[in-house]
Design an enzyme around this catalytic site. Structure first.
Site, mmCIF file in Angstrom:
data_model
loop_
_atom_site.group_PDB
_atom_site.id
_atom_site.type_symbol
_atom_site.label_atom_id
_atom_site.label_comp_id
_atom_site.label_asym_id
_atom_site.label_seq_id
_atom_site.Cartn_x
_atom_site.Cartn_y
_atom_site.Cartn_z
ATOM 1 N N SER A 53 34.067 31.948 36.660
ATOM 2 C CA SER A 53 33.039 32.816 36.091
ATOM 3 C C SER A 53 33.514 33.443 34.777
ATOM 4 C CB SER A 53 32.659 33.875 37.138
ATOM 5 O OG SER A 53 31.496 34.568 36.788
ATOM 6 N N PHE A 54 33.619 34.764 34.728
ATOM 7 C CA PHE A 54 34.087 35.455 33.525
ATOM 8 C C PHE A 54 35.454 34.948 33.069
ATOM 9 C CE2 PHE A 54 36.730 39.172 32.174
ATOM 10 C CZ PHE A 54 36.192 39.337 30.904
#
Length: 337
Positions: free
Chosen positions: A102-103
């Site tokens: 994700s991030f």
């Protein structure tokens, strides 16, 4: 593959915490967790990967066991990118692979384009190298203004951290993280909380709790330009029930994702592979055997294996069998010869 050691790497505002697995002599892999998560995000995946690699999972600043930034210093996306450079410099790595969820994948993507000569492979777990925003030009000043206003509000409030019972902490965490199951939530909270006399407090810095403060959104033109800088081989593992856009109301808009996939295929050619696996945004925790089988590309020299899509189909069939077996009370993960 058991945990080798806990690390504390000095930085000007304190330290970056990390945990390491595998052989110190093996090819290095830096693992980057998602927004508001921590290095425990990889606890279920890394023990299933090739044992002759050296894996280091770091806590970004303000997350997990890493120091919070000094008062007045904001958490901008570029700060997290620079943390990677600080960590690999401390580890004396000059070339390595990145695996980001994700991030963490987005931060790793920016690093890979900024320091292209340092990154051998980039494995993205339900992530993309950048967050694309088709309305970036209209929205960017609004994002920047809100990020500044949010930081000042948090600093001015001086609100003490809430102390709650372990059960209350877990239930609140699961309520705010719909893709995280109870077992995975407990794993993340082991590193994400501190025990005090009357309960638990979250470790993370309250200044990172507003999403647009930590992410950069870029235009299609900048995305295409940045991807041309990449030297790494990219493997993007997308969870079928995952998501990419942090503004949840826009999750149904697949146009940015399709543009990114098309651009990476056209630009990187055989250096880019895209695979879908069953599961949600935290598939690397909830279905680690499925993801581990796909990430065998770390061993390949050069391009990602051409058989990857066939493997992915076999993984999905095996994982479906595994899920059914688990419901009956047993079952092993997929095996590969």
């Amino acid at each position: 593959m058991g945990l080798s050691s806990e690390l504390k790497l000095a930085v000007p505002w304190g330290h970056i915490a990390a945990k390491a697995w595998g052989s110190l002599q093996g090819p290095p892999v830096l693992c980057l967790h998602g927004w508001l998560d921590n290095a425990n995000s990889f606890d279920r995946l890394i023990p299933l990967l090739q044992k002759d690699f050296h894996y280091v999972a770091m806590d970004f600043g303000g997350h997990g066991l890493s120091s919070h930034y000094s008062p007045g210093l904001p958490y901008y996306h570029q700060n997290f990118v620079s943390e990677i450079q600080r960590v690999v410099a401390a580890l004396k790595w000059t070339r390595f692979s990145l695996m980001g969820h994700s991030f963490g994948g987005t931060v790793g993507g920016m690093f890979s384009c900024t320091f292209p000569e340092m990154v051998d492979k980039l494995i993205l777990l339900d992530s993309t190298p950048f967050f694309l925003d088709s309305n970036e030009m209209e929205s960017i000043l609004t994002y920047k203004r809100r990020a500044i206003e949010n930081t000042l509000q948090v600093e001015a409030s001086q609100k003490p951290s809430s102390v709650v019972s372990p059960q209350e902490m877990l239930q609140g965490f699961l309520k705010n993280n719909s893709h995280v199951g109870e077992e995975c939530g407990e794993i993340l909270l082991q590193r994400g909380t501190t025990q005090v006399a009357t309960g638990l407090v979250l470790n993370r810095d309250r200044r990172i709790s507003w999403v647009k403060h930590s992410f950069d959104f870029i235009s299609m033109e900048l995305f295409a330009h940045s991807i041309r800088r990449l030297q790494a081989h990219i493997l993007l593992i997308k969870a079928r029930q995952g998501y990419y856009d942090v503004r949840r109301e826009n999750d149904a808009d697949k146009a940015p994702l399709l543009f990114m996939l098309d651009t990476m295929r056209a630009t990187l050619k055989e250096r880019f592979q895209f695979v879908e696996v069953p599961g949600n945004h935290y598939a690397h925790m909830s279905e680690p055997h499925c993801v581990a089988s796909i990430t065998s590309s770390l061993r390949s020299k050069g391009r990602v294996p051409a058989r990857l899509q066939l493997w992915a189909q076999a993984v999905e069939a095996s994982c479906s069998h595994l899920s059914a077996a688990n419901k009956r009370g047993g079952g092993d993960g997929p095996r590969w010869s």
